[in-house]
Each structure stands twice: as structure tokens, then as C-alpha cells.
Motif scaffolding. Sequence first.
Motif, mmCIF file in Angstrom:
data_model
loop_
_atom_site.group_PDB
_atom_site.id
_atom_site.type_symbol
_atom_site.label_atom_id
_atom_site.label_comp_id
_atom_site.label_asym_id
_atom_site.label_seq_id
_atom_site.Cartn_x
_atom_site.Cartn_y
_atom_site.Cartn_z
ATOM 1 N N LEU A 1 11.560 0.738 3.534
ATOM 2 C CA LEU A 1 10.623 0.039 2.757
ATOM 3 C C LEU A 1 9.106 0.165 3.095
ATOM 4 C CD1 LEU A 1 12.555 -3.390 3.196
ATOM 5 C CD2 LEU A 1 12.472 -2.248 1.280
ATOM 6 N N GLN A 2 8.781 0.796 4.274
ATOM 7 C CA GLN A 2 7.485 1.294 4.648
ATOM 8 C C GLN A 2 7.106 2.481 3.938
ATOM 9 O OE1 GLN A 2 8.110 1.692 8.923
ATOM 10 N NE2 GLN A 2 7.128 -0.312 9.393
ATOM 11 N N GLN A 3 7.945 3.296 3.618
ATOM 12 C CA GLN A 3 7.700 4.532 2.574
ATOM 13 C C GLN A 3 7.373 3.958 1.150
ATOM 14 O OE1 GLN A 3 10.238 8.020 3.205
ATOM 15 N NE2 GLN A 3 11.403 6.723 4.358
ATOM 16 N N LEU A 4 8.137 2.914 0.712
ATOM 17 C CA LEU A 4 7.699 2.678 -0.513
ATOM 18 C C LEU A 4 6.514 1.498 -0.659
ATOM 19 C CD1 LEU A 4 11.370 1.659 -1.443
ATOM 20 C CD2 LEU A 4 10.025 3.334 -2.615
ATOM 21 N N GLY A 5 6.031 1.250 0.613
ATOM 22 C CA GLY A 5 4.865 0.583 0.466
ATOM 23 C C GLY A 5 5.043 -0.992 0.573
ATOM 24 N N VAL A 6 6.222 -1.427 0.484
ATOM 25 C CA VAL A 6 6.788 -2.713 0.400
ATOM 26 C C VAL A 6 6.262 -3.612 1.685
ATOM 27 C CG1 VAL A 6 8.459 -4.290 0.125
ATOM 28 C CG2 VAL A 6 8.487 -2.285 -1.182
ATOM 29 N N VAL A 7 6.666 -2.867 2.967
ATOM 30 C CA VAL A 7 6.326 -3.317 4.289
ATOM 31 C C VAL A 7 5.319 -2.636 4.876
ATOM 32 C CG1 VAL A 7 7.257 -3.755 6.585
ATOM 33 C CG2 VAL A 7 8.646 -4.149 4.582
ATOM 34 N N PRO A 8 4.038 -2.996 5.468
ATOM 35 C CA PRO A 8 3.144 -2.187 5.908
ATOM 36 C C PRO A 8 3.627 -1.537 7.185
ATOM 37 C CG PRO A 8 2.556 -4.631 6.474
ATOM 38 C CD PRO A 8 4.141 -4.666 5.705
ATOM 39 N N SER B 1 8.371 10.831 -2.942
ATOM 40 C CA SER B 1 9.557 11.523 -2.375
ATOM 41 C C SER B 1 9.759 10.908 -0.830
ATOM 42 C CB SER B 1 9.143 12.891 -1.712
ATOM 43 O OG SER B 1 9.030 13.755 -2.707
ATOM 44 N N LEU B 2 11.003 10.507 -0.691
ATOM 45 C CA LEU B 2 11.634 9.452 0.300
ATOM 46 C C LEU B 2 12.426 10.197 1.313
ATOM 47 C CD1 LEU B 2 12.252 6.321 -1.783
ATOM 48 C CD2 LEU B 2 10.246 6.892 -0.617
ATOM 49 N N THR B 3 12.448 9.855 2.599
ATOM 50 C CA THR B 3 13.459 10.328 3.586
ATOM 51 C C THR B 3 14.085 9.149 4.273
ATOM 52 O OG1 THR B 3 12.100 12.098 3.911
ATOM 53 C CG2 THR B 3 13.834 11.371 5.819
#
Length: 148
Positions: free
Chosen positions: A133-140, A104-106
Motif C-alpha cells: 500500500l505504501q508503494q501504491l501511495g495509498v498509505v504514506p 513496478s511493485l515488490t
Amino acid sequence: MSFTPEQNNAVCIEFFESAWNEGNVREDLLSEDAVDHSQVGGKTVSEPGAGSFKHIVGMFRHAMPDVKLTIEDEIYTADKVVHRWRLNGTDTGGVMGMPPSGKSLTLTGTTTVRLQDGKIAERWANVDELGLLQQLGVVPPPPGAPGA
């Protein structure tokens, strides 16, 4: 015919809620040569007509078919309308070319619109792509942030 700031805001609300929440990009609310100055993934997607609007909305609705737009704030004067908004949805189709995450993304952002004769003539959007990108875990997340 002259349109009031309130009427211009109503056009924007109708257009964006229809496009994002129903998948219906209302060409009747766009000027014939409307330009969407969107940036996605650092690339400007800017072309006259409804094509760019349809591309952006279609891309996100494909990635998150249950996407829901909520307008958080409205500011309008003369021929300009600014909305701060939030999109919520589940990533089942892959956001911005990435594999589907099932999360689930915002997504948040601000859109500025210039209207002419009661129709959208130009649109600029600033979107929190880093937060996405942080929510997707691509960027910490930054050090010390919740979940970091």
C-alpha cells in the motif's frame, strides 16, 4: 509412502513457481481437500480444494501479468515447509481492487505449508500488505523513511 523434507520442499517449489511464474496452479500437487488459509485485505479466503489457490494467484496475476516469484529462503522439516519470498511485477491491472498504477511493485512475504503424502494439504501466508500500500501511495511511508 513417506516423503523426506527435501522432497516436500521440492513439491512446494514446483507448485509455487508454476503457479506464480506461469499461472498454472498444479492441482496434481494439492491434496483433494487442501486448504489455503490466505488473508487478503484483512479477509480470510479459506476454502477446501484448488479454488482458493486459483483465486489468490489469479488476482495477483491479473493485476501484475509479468509477476515473478523468487524464493529467498527455504526452511523445511518433517511435513512443514517455510519459504520467504519476493514477488515483482508491474501493476497494469489494479492490485486488490485499486485502479492500475503502472508502477513496478515488490511484494514480500512468508508462506508456511503442511504437506501430506507428498501433496500440499494446507498453506498459510503472511504478506507485507502495508509495504504494498505504501508503494501504491495509498498509505504514506513512515516519517524519516526515504521518499517521505
